[in-house]
Design a protein around this motif. Structure first.
Motif, PDB file in Angstrom:
ATOM      1  N   ILE A 134       0.995  -1.349  -0.066  1.00 17.04           N
ATOM      2  CA  ILE A 134       0.041   0.066   0.095  1.00 17.04           C
ATOM      3  C   ILE A 134       0.841   1.153   0.143  1.00 17.04           C
ATOM      4  O   ILE A 134       0.302   2.148  -0.098  1.00 17.04           O
ATOM      5  CB  ILE A 134      -1.105   0.382   1.046  1.00 17.04           C
ATOM      6  CG1 ILE A 134      -0.405  -0.061   2.442  1.00 17.04           C
ATOM      7  CG2 ILE A 134      -2.041  -1.099   1.049  1.00 17.04           C
ATOM      8  CD1 ILE A 134      -1.133   0.527   3.793  1.00 17.04           C
ATOM      9  N   LEU A 135       2.441   0.957  -0.087  1.00 14.92           N
ATOM     10  CA  LEU A 135       3.037   2.251   0.247  1.00 14.92           C
ATOM     11  C   LEU A 135       2.676   3.296  -1.160  1.00 14.92           C
ATOM     12  O   LEU A 135       2.874   4.435  -1.162  1.00 14.92           O
ATOM     13  CB  LEU A 135       4.744   1.776   0.197  1.00 14.92           C
ATOM     14  CG  LEU A 135       5.714   2.954   0.033  1.00 14.92           C
ATOM     15  CD1 LEU A 135       5.542   3.551   1.441  1.00 14.92           C
ATOM     16  CD2 LEU A 135       6.965   2.264  -0.085  1.00 14.92           C
ATOM     17  N   SER A 136       2.381   2.602  -2.162  1.00 21.67           N
ATOM     18  CA  SER A 136       2.049   3.420  -3.355  1.00 21.67           C
ATOM     19  C   SER A 136       0.637   3.848  -3.644  1.00 21.67           C
ATOM     20  O   SER A 136       0.379   4.469  -4.527  1.00 21.67           O
ATOM     21  CB  SER A 136       2.610   2.627  -4.748  1.00 21.67           C
ATOM     22  OG  SER A 136       3.934   2.669  -4.527  1.00 21.67           O
ATOM     23  N   VAL A 166       5.916  -9.085  -4.007  1.00 22.07           N
ATOM     24  CA  VAL A 166       5.377  -7.801  -3.445  1.00 22.07           C
ATOM     25  C   VAL A 166       5.268  -6.674  -4.672  1.00 22.07           C
ATOM     26  O   VAL A 166       6.216  -6.633  -5.459  1.00 22.07           O
ATOM     27  CB  VAL A 166       6.351  -6.929  -2.696  1.00 22.07           C
ATOM     28  CG1 VAL A 166       5.847  -5.839  -2.092  1.00 22.07           C
ATOM     29  CG2 VAL A 166       6.509  -7.885  -1.284  1.00 22.07           C
ATOM     30  N   ALA A 167       4.249  -5.981  -4.844  1.00 22.46           N
ATOM     31  CA  ALA A 167       4.030  -5.222  -6.095  1.00 22.46           C
ATOM     32  C   ALA A 167       3.308  -3.965  -5.220  1.00 22.46           C
ATOM     33  O   ALA A 167       2.104  -3.944  -4.953  1.00 22.46           O
ATOM     34  CB  ALA A 167       3.319  -5.862  -7.124  1.00 22.46           C
ATOM     35  N   GLY A 168       4.043  -2.782  -5.318  1.00 20.41           N
ATOM     36  CA  GLY A 168       3.337  -1.505  -4.987  1.00 20.41           C
ATOM     37  C   GLY A 168       3.058  -0.641  -6.057  1.00 20.41           C
ATOM     38  O   GLY A 168       1.716  -0.670  -6.504  1.00 20.41           O
ATOM     39  N   LEU A 176       2.535  -4.183   4.204  1.00 18.08           N
ATOM     40  CA  LEU A 176       2.648  -2.916   4.835  1.00 18.08           C
ATOM     41  C   LEU A 176       3.949  -2.395   4.874  1.00 18.08           C
ATOM     42  O   LEU A 176       4.637  -3.120   5.885  1.00 18.08           O
ATOM     43  CB  LEU A 176       1.641  -2.870   5.778  1.00 18.08           C
ATOM     44  CG  LEU A 176       0.347  -3.545   5.737  1.00 18.08           C
ATOM     45  CD1 LEU A 176      -0.420  -3.572   7.013  1.00 18.08           C
ATOM     46  CD2 LEU A 176      -0.399  -2.691   4.840  1.00 18.08           C
ATOM     47  N   ASP A 177       4.411  -1.547   4.226  1.00 20.91           N
ATOM     48  CA  ASP A 177       5.893  -1.236   4.353  1.00 20.91           C
ATOM     49  C   ASP A 177       6.068   0.233   5.275  1.00 20.91           C
ATOM     50  O   ASP A 177       5.556   1.180   5.115  1.00 20.91           O
ATOM     51  CB  ASP A 177       6.287  -0.600   2.959  1.00 20.91           C
ATOM     52  CG  ASP A 177       6.764  -1.627   2.340  1.00 20.91           C
ATOM     53  OD1 ASP A 177       7.436  -2.439   2.581  1.00 20.91           O
ATOM     54  OD2 ASP A 177       6.071  -1.521   1.104  1.00 20.91           O
ATOM     55  N   VAL A 178       6.554  -0.089   6.464  1.00 20.51           N
ATOM     56  CA  VAL A 178       6.854   0.726   7.763  1.00 20.51           C
ATOM     57  C   VAL A 178       8.162   1.272   7.627  1.00 20.51           C
ATOM     58  O   VAL A 178       9.158   0.580   7.713  1.00 20.51           O
ATOM     59  CB  VAL A 178       6.572  -0.091   8.862  1.00 20.51           C
ATOM     60  CG1 VAL A 178       6.646   1.034  10.063  1.00 20.51           C
ATOM     61  CG2 VAL A 178       4.974  -0.538   8.951  1.00 20.51           C
ATOM     62  N   ILE A 189      13.042 -11.461   0.336  1.00 18.75           N
ATOM     63  CA  ILE A 189      14.548 -10.996  -0.381  1.00 18.75           C
ATOM     64  C   ILE A 189      14.247  -9.724  -1.039  1.00 18.75           C
ATOM     65  O   ILE A 189      13.172  -9.492  -1.749  1.00 18.75           O
ATOM     66  CB  ILE A 189      14.836 -12.055  -1.528  1.00 18.75           C
ATOM     67  CG1 ILE A 189      14.969 -13.538  -0.854  1.00 18.75           C
ATOM     68  CG2 ILE A 189      16.025 -11.548  -2.462  1.00 18.75           C
ATOM     69  CD1 ILE A 189      14.659 -14.468  -1.875  1.00 18.75           C
ATOM     70  N   MET A 190      15.185  -8.752  -0.608  1.00 16.66           N
ATOM     71  CA  MET A 190      14.876  -7.310  -1.136  1.00 16.66           C
ATOM     72  C   MET A 190      15.546  -7.299  -2.728  1.00 16.66           C
ATOM     73  O   MET A 190      16.716  -7.574  -2.686  1.00 16.66           O
ATOM     74  CB  MET A 190      15.515  -6.347  -0.381  1.00 16.66           C
ATOM     75  CG  MET A 190      14.784  -5.958   0.846  1.00 16.66           C
ATOM     76  SD  MET A 190      13.021  -5.802   0.865  1.00 16.66           S
ATOM     77  CE  MET A 190      12.966  -4.149   0.087  1.00 16.66           C
ATOM     78  N   SER A 191      14.733  -6.821  -3.535  1.00 16.93           N
ATOM     79  CA  SER A 191      15.562  -6.523  -5.027  1.00 16.93           C
ATOM     80  C   SER A 191      15.553  -5.324  -5.246  1.00 16.93           C
ATOM     81  O   SER A 191      15.717  -4.921  -6.309  1.00 16.93           O
ATOM     82  CB  SER A 191      14.328  -7.479  -5.902  1.00 16.93           C
ATOM     83  OG  SER A 191      12.843  -7.281  -5.640  1.00 16.93           O
TER      84      SER A 191
HETATM   85  C1  DX5 Z   1      10.575  -0.698  -0.352  1.00 16.87           C
HETATM   86  C2  DX5 Z   1       9.562  -1.623   0.093  1.00 16.87           C
HETATM   87  C3  DX5 Z   1       8.738  -2.317  -1.139  1.00 16.87           C
HETATM   88  C4  DX5 Z   1       8.317  -1.196  -2.192  1.00 16.87           C
HETATM   89  C5  DX5 Z   1       7.825  -1.889  -3.298  1.00 16.87           C
HETATM   90  O1  DX5 Z   1      11.514  -0.245   0.796  1.00 16.87           O
HETATM   91  O2  DX5 Z   1       9.688  -2.385   0.949  1.00 16.87           O
HETATM   92  O3  DX5 Z   1       7.737  -2.784  -0.562  1.00 16.87           O
HETATM   93  O4  DX5 Z   1       7.009  -0.593  -1.710  1.00 16.87           O
HETATM   94  O5  DX5 Z   1       7.374  -0.985  -4.167  1.00 16.87           O
HETATM   95  P1  DX5 Z   1       7.651  -1.175  -5.814  1.00 16.87           P
HETATM   96  O6  DX5 Z   1       6.656  -2.008  -5.967  1.00 16.87           O
HETATM   97  O7  DX5 Z   1       6.905   0.092  -6.226  1.00 16.87           O
HETATM   98  O8  DX5 Z   1       8.958  -1.353  -6.095  1.00 16.87           O
END
Ligand code: DX5
Ligand code: ZN
Length: 223
Positions: free
Chosen positions: A13-15, A197-199, A38-40, A140-142
């Motif tokens: 939901i960050l976006s 995850v897709a924002g 939920l990105d805190v 895994i952070m991409s």
């Molecule tokens: C980055 C967050 C991601 C991000 C993903 O710090 O952990 O979850 O919001 O956003 P998109 O999908 O726009 O790359």
């Protein structure tokens, strides 16, 4: 903690448009979404501030779907209870933010939530191995954490295959986060990952969240 290995999109939901957050969340849920990300962010661990437990509670008040809180905050131990009381079903923490990773994971479980570790692009996935028995999930952070809408870092895929087997054998759900969209997703669905995850690919001005969610979901493996 039997893991459902059916591939899923987890919208961040960050976006989202926060003036319309309820409608945006309902849009993806009506389209069949079963998990929200939920990105805190606290402006310390990452150079950006997003939201805290109040927003988790607000989302929880309108849906029963699984809520995973990704804590990009400097001292997660202080706030884990708040996030779980607010309705988080899974709490994901970055190992370098924990005083004792094992204690933090144990506390998350004691408070009734699932627990996971998040590994940045410049960290080794092996960091998770000492805690393998305590993990429900690995994220895994991409992208480097902090902002939505960044470009997918494909080198995070290089060391994946062996350790993914270890995660699978231990019934650990494997998720990837950052830069996932209709262009990058197809190549990722073959790798044995469970959750994407897709924002910004879900919450944007081009199409409704439901339409974007449905399009991304159509690219997943259905088995
Ligand atoms: C980055 C967050 C991601 C991000 C993903 O710090 O952990 O979850 O919001 O956003 P998109 O999908 O726009 O790359
Ligand atoms: Zn995230």
């Amino acid at each position: 903690m039997a893991t459902d290995r059916k591939q899923q999109i987890s919208p961040s939901i960050l976006s989202a448009d926060f003036a319309e957050l309820g409608d945006q969340v309902r849009s993806v849920i009506d389209a069949g979404c079963q998990v929200l990300h939920l990105d805190v962010m606290d402006g310390q661990y990452v150079p950006n501030i997003s939201f805290g437990p109040m927003v988790v509670k607000a989302v929880r008040s309108i849906t029963d779907v699984h809520l995973e809180s990704h804590l990009m905050i400097a001292e997660p131990d202080k706030y884990i209870e708040n996030f779980i009381r607010a309705g988080s079903d899974t709490v994901l923490v970055h190992p370098s933010t924990c005083r004792s990773v094992g204690d933090t994971l144990a506390r998350i479980h004691d408070l009734g939530s699932l627990a996971g570790l998040v590994i940045n692009p410049d960290e080794a996935l092996e960091l998770t191995l000492p805690y393998i028995d305590q993990l429900d999930q690995v994220l895994i952070m991409s992208v480097f954490p902090g902002f939505g809408g960044q470009t997918f870092i494909s080198s995070v895929l290089d060391p994946l295959s062996e350790i993914l087997d270890t995660f699978k054998k231990n019934d650990i759900l494997i998720e990837i986060d950052g830069g996932i969209n209709r262009k990058t997703l197809p190549a990722l669905t073959e790798l044995g990952l469970d959750r994407f995850v897709a924002g910004s690919a879900v919450f944007n001005k081009q199409s409704s969240p439901a339409e974007n969610y449905t399009e991304l979901t159509s690219l997943l493996h259905s088995d």
